[in-house]
Design an enzyme around this catalytic site. Structure first.
Site, PDB file in Angstrom:
ATOM      1  N   GLY A 160       0.902  -1.165  -0.016  1.00 41.98           N
ATOM      2  CA  GLY A 160      -0.132   0.079  -0.069  1.00 41.98           C
ATOM      3  C   GLY A 160       0.750   1.196  -0.085  1.00 41.98           C
ATOM      4  N   ASP A 161       1.658   1.515   0.922  1.00 45.15           N
ATOM      5  CA  ASP A 161       2.419   2.716   1.085  1.00 45.15           C
ATOM      6  C   ASP A 161       3.271   2.675  -0.086  1.00 45.15           C
ATOM      7  OD1 ASP A 161       1.340   3.361   3.484  1.00 45.15           O
ATOM      8  OD2 ASP A 161       3.016   2.961   4.943  1.00 45.15           O
TER       9      ASP A 161
END
Length: 399
Positions: A160-161
């Site tokens: 995600g990040d």
């Protein structure tokens, strides 16, 4: 002789954040952009370093975004930069009187404003706090990760990040820079970790309508369900990774394990045989150390490799390199620590080793005033001053 990095001369303002925004800035900096981080005002002396370690090749200034003169200084600065990285929730820039459409692009029509959020900018989650695990959860990706009959498993914050967030934002910036070479105009780039992560999962998502991935989580070809695409523990507590999908690679795997085809529980393509085949492979891999298996499989096409830790790689002297190597315009060398072992401007071309194993924090305000002078000739006392720990625009009015 190599040429300067591809982003040499590009000026970037990165509003301070954690993980995805700084990673997008790191990618830009590694390929030659001059990245200036905007930190909050600091009253401690010396300033306290932030928790952000993604600071390679960056500098920092502290600007008071709650001060009208701080905002005025920032607006003057924005006229001279190429890219802004906005890591805030939707609406924050607007509240600071820095609306991209109404304020920033009119100030600098060539400006690229990269806005990176976790959730989409609209919808039920838009104003909610969240982290990587939440973005994966609503993207559909988290439901695909984990072992059979166990809860979904979040693989750190890599998907995600970093992949779905920072790297996708970087790609959007590159596309906007390319578009600017044709039309001369900047634009707003909107990236979010929900859509970025979902896009990364395009192949498995589409495969869920096919036999390749239509079984429950952890029971498919590439998600740990398949015995010839999995990890196994060795006798010394180490692990090996197996990816022998194709028939000839599977045959090489069997040879290395000294397993005859007749000993298999059935056709390897039949998922009903996979539990028994898993057990067979588990017992066999447990019979030798990881080093012994490496000696057997290294140099073969069995697709068996040791699972190495970062500590092992560091101790072995692995040279770290940028994500891709451009042979004529390579990115900057990866250098960890402050030992001055190599000039930071030396390109990461063939034969140049990296040593980026140690994270070094960047204290707010470090090097940024020099960057302002190099970019546009600004000097403290003439163009700006420090007030309450932050830079503000110098008042030139006369009584």
């Amino acid at each position: 002789m190599t040429e300067p990095p591809p982003l040499n001369g590009i000026r970037v303002l990165e509003f301070a954040g954690l993980a995805p925004g700084p990673f997008a800035g790191l990618l830009l900096a590694d390929y030659g952009a001059s990245v200036l981080r905007i930190d909050r005002p600091q009253t401690s002396n010396p300033p306290t370093p932030t928790a952000d370690f993604l600071i390679r090749h960056k500098t920092s200034v502290c600007i008071d975004l709650k001060s009208p003169r701080g905002i005025s200084l920032l607006k003057d600065l924005i006229k001279h930069v190429d890219i802004i990285i906005d890591p805030f929730r939707p609406g924050v820039l607007e509240k600071l009187d820095l609306c991209p459409a109404r304020i920033l692009l009119p100030l600098n029509p060539r400006l690229i404003v990269a806005r990176l959020t976790g959730f989409r900018r609209e919808g039920q989650y838009a104003q909610m706090a969240g982290h990587d695990i939440n973005y994966l959860a609503v993207s559909g990706v988290l439901s695909m990760l984990g072992r059979a009959h166990e809860k979904p498993y979040a693989p750190g914050n890599i998907i995600g990040d970093f992949a779905g967030g920072g790297a996708m934002c970087f790609m959007g910036i590159m596309l906007a820079l390319f578009a600017r070479t044709r039309n001369g105009k900047g634009q707003v780039v909107e990236a979010n970790m929900v859509d970025g992560s979902a896009y990364l999962a395009t192949m498995p998502m589409l495969a869920m309508k096919t036999p390749a991935w239509n079984r429950p989580r952890g029971e498919n070809l590439l998600d740990g369900g398949c015995p010839f695409y999995d990890t196994y523990e060795t006798s010394d507590g180490g692990f090996v990774a197996v990816g022998a999908l194709e028939p000839r690679f599977f045959a090489a795997l069997l040879r290395g394990l000294s397993i005859d085809v007749s000993a298999l529980p059935g056709p390897r393509q039949d998922p009903s045989t996979w539990p028994a085949l898993h057990q067979l492979f588990m017992r066999r891999f447990k019979s030798k150390t990881r080093k012994e298996w490496a000696a057997i499989f290294d140099g073969t096409d069995a697709c068996v490799t040791p699972v190495l830790s970062h500590a092992e790689l560091e101790n072995a002297g692995l040279d770290q390199r940028p994500a891709v190597t451009l042979t004529s315009t390579p990115g900057l060398a990866i250098l960890g620590g402050l030992d001055g072992a190599r000039d930071l401007d030396e390109g990461q071309g063939s034969g140049v080793k990296g040593e980026g194993w140690q994270g070094v924090a960047l204290a707010p305000g470090t090097g940024g005033e020099n960057t302002l002078n190099r970019w546009i000739g600004w000097r403290k006392g003439r163009d700006y001053k420090i007030e309450n720990g932050g830079l503000v625009k110098k008042d030139h009015s006369k009584l």
